[in-house]
Design a protein around this motif. Structure first.
Motif, PDB file in Angstrom:
ATOM      1  N   ASP A 127       0.809  -1.221   0.000  1.00  0.00           N
ATOM      2  CA  ASP A 127       0.000   0.000   0.000  1.00  0.00           C
ATOM      3  C   ASP A 127       0.844   1.274   0.000  1.00  0.00           C
ATOM      4  O   ASP A 127       0.288   2.375   0.063  1.00  0.00           O
ATOM      5  N   ILE A 128       2.175   1.153  -0.077  1.00  0.00           N
ATOM      6  CA  ILE A 128       3.010   2.359   0.047  1.00  0.00           C
ATOM      7  C   ILE A 128       2.936   3.222  -1.205  1.00  0.00           C
ATOM      8  O   ILE A 128       2.684   4.438  -1.120  1.00  0.00           O
ATOM      9  N   HIS A 129       3.153   2.646  -2.383  1.00  0.00           N
ATOM     10  CA  HIS A 129       3.063   3.443  -3.609  1.00  0.00           C
ATOM     11  C   HIS A 129       1.662   4.038  -3.788  1.00  0.00           C
ATOM     12  O   HIS A 129       1.535   5.233  -4.125  1.00  0.00           O
ATOM     13  N   PRO A 130       0.570   3.273  -3.567  1.00  0.00           N
ATOM     14  CA  PRO A 130      -0.755   3.881  -3.665  1.00  0.00           C
ATOM     15  C   PRO A 130      -0.968   5.017  -2.663  1.00  0.00           C
ATOM     16  O   PRO A 130      -1.638   6.000  -2.976  1.00  0.00           O
ATOM     17  N   ALA A 131      -0.393   4.882  -1.482  1.00  0.00           N
ATOM     18  CA  ALA A 131      -0.497   5.967  -0.500  1.00  0.00           C
ATOM     19  C   ALA A 131       0.247   7.196  -0.985  1.00  0.00           C
ATOM     20  O   ALA A 131      -0.255   8.326  -0.896  1.00  0.00           O
ATOM     21  N   LEU A 132       1.432   6.996  -1.528  1.00  0.00           N
ATOM     22  CA  LEU A 132       2.218   8.122  -2.037  1.00  0.00           C
ATOM     23  C   LEU A 132       1.546   8.774  -3.243  1.00  0.00           C
ATOM     24  O   LEU A 132       1.701   9.984  -3.464  1.00  0.00           O
ATOM     25  N   ASP A 133       0.802   7.993  -4.004  1.00  0.00           N
ATOM     26  CA  ASP A 133       0.070   8.561  -5.147  1.00  0.00           C
ATOM     27  C   ASP A 133      -0.967   9.601  -4.706  1.00  0.00           C
ATOM     28  O   ASP A 133      -1.363  10.460  -5.501  1.00  0.00           O
ATOM     29  N   LEU A 134      -1.393   9.543  -3.443  1.00  0.00           N
ATOM     30  CA  LEU A 134      -2.363  10.493  -2.910  1.00  0.00           C
ATOM     31  C   LEU A 134      -1.711  11.787  -2.439  1.00  0.00           C
ATOM     32  O   LEU A 134      -2.398  12.682  -1.937  1.00  0.00           O
ATOM     33  N   ASP A 135      -0.401  11.883  -2.586  1.00  0.00           N
ATOM     34  CA  ASP A 135       0.339  13.089  -2.187  1.00  0.00           C
ATOM     35  C   ASP A 135       0.056  13.455  -0.731  1.00  0.00           C
ATOM     36  O   ASP A 135      -0.394  14.563  -0.418  1.00  0.00           O
ATOM     37  N   PRO A 136       0.340  12.540   0.192  1.00  0.00           N
ATOM     38  CA  PRO A 136      -0.022  12.782   1.597  1.00  0.00           C
ATOM     39  C   PRO A 136       0.893  13.806   2.266  1.00  0.00           C
ATOM     40  O   PRO A 136       2.021  14.036   1.841  1.00  0.00           O
ATOM     41  N   ASP A 137       0.369  14.383   3.339  1.00  0.00           N
ATOM     42  CA  ASP A 137       1.156  15.288   4.164  1.00  0.00           C
ATOM     43  C   ASP A 137       1.832  14.548   5.313  1.00  0.00           C
ATOM     44  O   ASP A 137       2.702  15.107   5.983  1.00  0.00           O
ATOM     45  N   LEU A 138       1.430  13.313   5.541  1.00  0.00           N
ATOM     46  CA  LEU A 138       2.018  12.482   6.590  1.00  0.00           C
ATOM     47  C   LEU A 138       1.764  11.024   6.276  1.00  0.00           C
ATOM     48  O   LEU A 138       0.637  10.642   5.948  1.00  0.00           O
ATOM     49  N   LEU A 139       2.810  10.213   6.388  1.00  0.00           N
ATOM     50  CA  LEU A 139       2.702   8.765   6.313  1.00  0.00           C
ATOM     51  C   LEU A 139       2.923   8.194   7.717  1.00  0.00           C
ATOM     52  O   LEU A 139       3.776   8.685   8.458  1.00  0.00           O
ATOM     53  N   VAL A 140       2.175   7.156   8.057  1.00  0.00           N
ATOM     54  CA  VAL A 140       2.304   6.529   9.365  1.00  0.00           C
ATOM     55  C   VAL A 140       2.781   5.095   9.219  1.00  0.00           C
ATOM     56  O   VAL A 140       2.241   4.342   8.409  1.00  0.00           O
ATOM     57  N   HIS A 141       3.798   4.737   9.949  1.00  0.00           N
ATOM     58  CA  HIS A 141       4.403   3.412  10.089  1.00  0.00           C
ATOM     59  C   HIS A 141       5.576   3.186   9.127  1.00  0.00           C
ATOM     60  O   HIS A 141       6.724   3.191   9.551  1.00  0.00           O
ATOM     61  N   MET A 142       5.323   2.882   7.893  1.00  0.00           N
ATOM     62  CA  MET A 142       6.383   2.638   6.902  1.00  0.00           C
ATOM     63  C   MET A 142       7.377   1.569   7.366  1.00  0.00           C
ATOM     64  O   MET A 142       8.581   1.642   7.119  1.00  0.00           O
ATOM     65  N   VAL A 143       6.850   0.548   8.021  1.00  0.00           N
ATOM     66  CA  VAL A 143       7.687  -0.553   8.519  1.00  0.00           C
ATOM     67  C   VAL A 143       8.404  -1.255   7.369  1.00  0.00           C
ATOM     68  O   VAL A 143       9.570  -1.633   7.487  1.00  0.00           O
ATOM     69  N   HIS A 144       7.709  -1.401   6.243  1.00  0.00           N
ATOM     70  CA  HIS A 144       8.256  -2.171   5.128  1.00  0.00           C
ATOM     71  C   HIS A 144       8.722  -1.273   3.975  1.00  0.00           C
ATOM     72  O   HIS A 144       8.740  -1.703   2.810  1.00  0.00           O
ATOM     73  N   ALA A 145       9.102  -0.053   4.300  1.00  0.00           N
ATOM     74  CA  ALA A 145       9.599   0.870   3.282  1.00  0.00           C
ATOM     75  C   ALA A 145      10.889   0.352   2.665  1.00  0.00           C
ATOM     76  O   ALA A 145      11.801  -0.103   3.366  1.00  0.00           O
ATOM     77  N   GLU A 146      10.960   0.424   1.333  1.00  0.00           N
ATOM     78  CA  GLU A 146      12.150   0.008   0.585  1.00  0.00           C
ATOM     79  C   GLU A 146      12.739   1.215  -0.135  1.00  0.00           C
ATOM     80  O   GLU A 146      12.176   2.318  -0.110  1.00  0.00           O
ATOM     81  N   ALA A 147      13.879   1.013  -0.769  1.00  0.00           N
ATOM     82  CA  ALA A 147      14.612   2.126  -1.386  1.00  0.00           C
ATOM     83  C   ALA A 147      13.740   2.905  -2.365  1.00  0.00           C
ATOM     84  O   ALA A 147      13.774   4.148  -2.392  1.00  0.00           O
ATOM     85  N   GLU A 148      12.943   2.213  -3.167  1.00  0.00           N
ATOM     86  CA  GLU A 148      12.119   2.916  -4.158  1.00  0.00           C
ATOM     87  C   GLU A 148      11.072   3.805  -3.494  1.00  0.00           C
ATOM     88  O   GLU A 148      10.718   4.879  -4.010  1.00  0.00           O
ATOM     89  N   HIS A 149      10.587   3.384  -2.318  1.00  0.00           N
ATOM     90  CA  HIS A 149       9.623   4.201  -1.589  1.00  0.00           C
ATOM     91  C   HIS A 149      10.321   5.414  -0.964  1.00  0.00           C
ATOM     92  O   HIS A 149       9.782   6.532  -0.983  1.00  0.00           O
ATOM     93  N   LEU A 150      11.512   5.177  -0.421  1.00  0.00           N
ATOM     94  CA  LEU A 150      12.230   6.261   0.239  1.00  0.00           C
ATOM     95  C   LEU A 150      12.639   7.344  -0.748  1.00  0.00           C
ATOM     96  O   LEU A 150      12.688   8.527  -0.392  1.00  0.00           O
ATOM     97  N   GLU A 151      12.909   6.958  -1.986  1.00  0.00           N
ATOM     98  CA  GLU A 151      13.226   7.962  -3.003  1.00  0.00           C
ATOM     99  C   GLU A 151      12.029   8.879  -3.236  1.00  0.00           C
ATOM    100  O   GLU A 151      12.175  10.104  -3.353  1.00  0.00           O
ATOM    101  N   ARG A 152      10.841   8.304  -3.279  1.00  0.00           N
ATOM    102  CA  ARG A 152       9.637   9.118  -3.466  1.00  0.00           C
ATOM    103  C   ARG A 152       9.350   9.979  -2.229  1.00  0.00           C
ATOM    104  O   ARG A 152       8.936  11.138  -2.352  1.00  0.00           O
ATOM    105  N   VAL A 153       9.573   9.411  -1.071  1.00  0.00           N
ATOM    106  CA  VAL A 153       9.384  10.166   0.166  1.00  0.00           C
ATOM    107  C   VAL A 153      10.296  11.378   0.198  1.00  0.00           C
ATOM    108  O   VAL A 153       9.879  12.499   0.503  1.00  0.00           O
ATOM    109  N   ALA A 154      11.566  11.165  -0.127  1.00  0.00           N
ATOM    110  CA  ALA A 154      12.533  12.260  -0.113  1.00  0.00           C
ATOM    111  C   ALA A 154      12.184  13.312  -1.161  1.00  0.00           C
ATOM    112  O   ALA A 154      12.256  14.524  -0.898  1.00  0.00           O
TER     113      ALA A 154
END
Length: 338
Positions: free
Chosen positions: A186-213
């Protein structure tokens, strides 16, 4: 005017300064180095960056259960208990938790409040007589934003949240969403919503962190709750290397809302410094919610915790920041200034 003396953890670096702090009209007027015999330690009050205070009606009810059994909508233990709770009992239970937060040094929490407008209104009612002001992320229909401070989504795999995101954009309020708790789907779909805050991100991987940054998306982590539910540990070091990270205690039915316990757990189990952890527990959550607290500096709101540095627990500590993060407990609090 009020004057606090002792070791003051000043500024965004939490530099220990021996001296005095002057408060006038609810704001920090000055922080001055000067001789003092006081052994007190003065730090910013805590901002709990992720809670579910409604769970106060079901303490310990979900311990030992899986994530889905414990909290997944709509049939989990959590949601059945919330649906069955009488409003007056719910308000009373939430008020007890907020009162405990205040006594243990927390001045606000970023709360995901279930049950739509009724749920957000109940939390407002619970907080009304207390010196704790929750920042409410409401749920269900976008109309909850008439009462709440923002919107908190359960997760991108649970439902569509485009309408709620658009409503937040129109009103200029934050949209937050759980992501990466049970797995990464659910991380990429969550990021697609352009959130102001993400909660948990226990299973965040490099591709997710690049988008977060790239999007400067802050993250609230709740490592104790993740451990209770057995979903894994958030990669806090990697998250910090990419964005702002704040600390939360999550569901009240799983853990007490103690930021002292959360800080000690993070400091002892993850590759983080004491100053990073203290910032996660104070300034980071304040920044996410746009609050004027979390840092001791002239002009800022005076939201402070005064610890007894000569308590049996803290006496003879050689590093006040490490002592606050790893050792201090609610028993060391002399007062909370709000």
């Amino acid at each position: 005017m009020e004057e606090l003396t002792g070791t003051i953890l000043r500024g965004e670096s939490y530099e220990p300064v021996r001296g005095r702090l002057v408060v006038e009209d609810g704001r920090i007027e000055a922080v001055e180095e000067t001789a003092t015999e006081s052994t007190d330690i003065v730090l910013p009050a805590f901002v709990n960056a992720h809670t579910h205070v409604g769970d106060s009606v079901a303490k310990e009810a979900a311990v030992g259960l899986s994530l889905d059994e414990a909290v997944a909508p709509p049939e989990s233990v959590k949601h059945r208990r919330l649906a069955a709770a009488d409003r007056s009992d719910l308000v009373a239970a939430m008020r007890r938790t907020l009162r405990l937060m205040r006594r243990t040094g927390t001045v606000t929490c970023l709360d995901f409040r279930e049950n739509g407008t009724d749920g957000a209104s109940a939390l407002r009612e619970a907080a009304a007589p207390l010196a704790v002001d929750p920042f409410i992320f409401g749920s269900d229909d976008p109309s909850v934003l008439d009462v709440a401070d923002g919107y908190g989504a359960s997760g991108a795999n649970d439902a569509e949240f485009a309408d709620q995101r658009a409503a937040c954009e129109r009103r200029g309020v934050p949209f937050a969403i759980h992501a990466g708790e049970p797995d990464a789907t659910d991380i990429h779909p969550a990021l697609d919503l352009d959130p102001d805050l993400l909660v948990h991100m226990v299973h965040a991987e490099a591709e997710h962190l690049e988008r977060v940054a790239a999007g400067s998306v802050p993250i609230a982590v709740c490592p104790r709750a993740n451990a209770v539910l057995g979903v894994g540990d958030p990669p806090i070091r990697e998250l910090l290397d990419h964005t702002t990270v704040a600390l939360g205690t999550d569901n009240v039915m799983l853990n007490g809302p103690s930021m002292f316990r959360e800080m000690a757990d993070a400091a002892n189990r993850f590759d983080v410094t004491a100053r990073e952890v203290l910032r996660m527990a104070t300034a980071a959550g304040a920044e996410i919610a746009g609050l004027d607290c979390g840092v001791i500096a002239p002009g800022r709101r005076a939201a402070l915790v005064v610890l007894d540095g000569d308590s049996d627990n803290l006496a003879d500590s050689v590093d006040p920041v490490r002592a606050v993060v790893r050792r201090a407990t609610a028993l060391d609090i002399k007062r909370v200034v709000v």
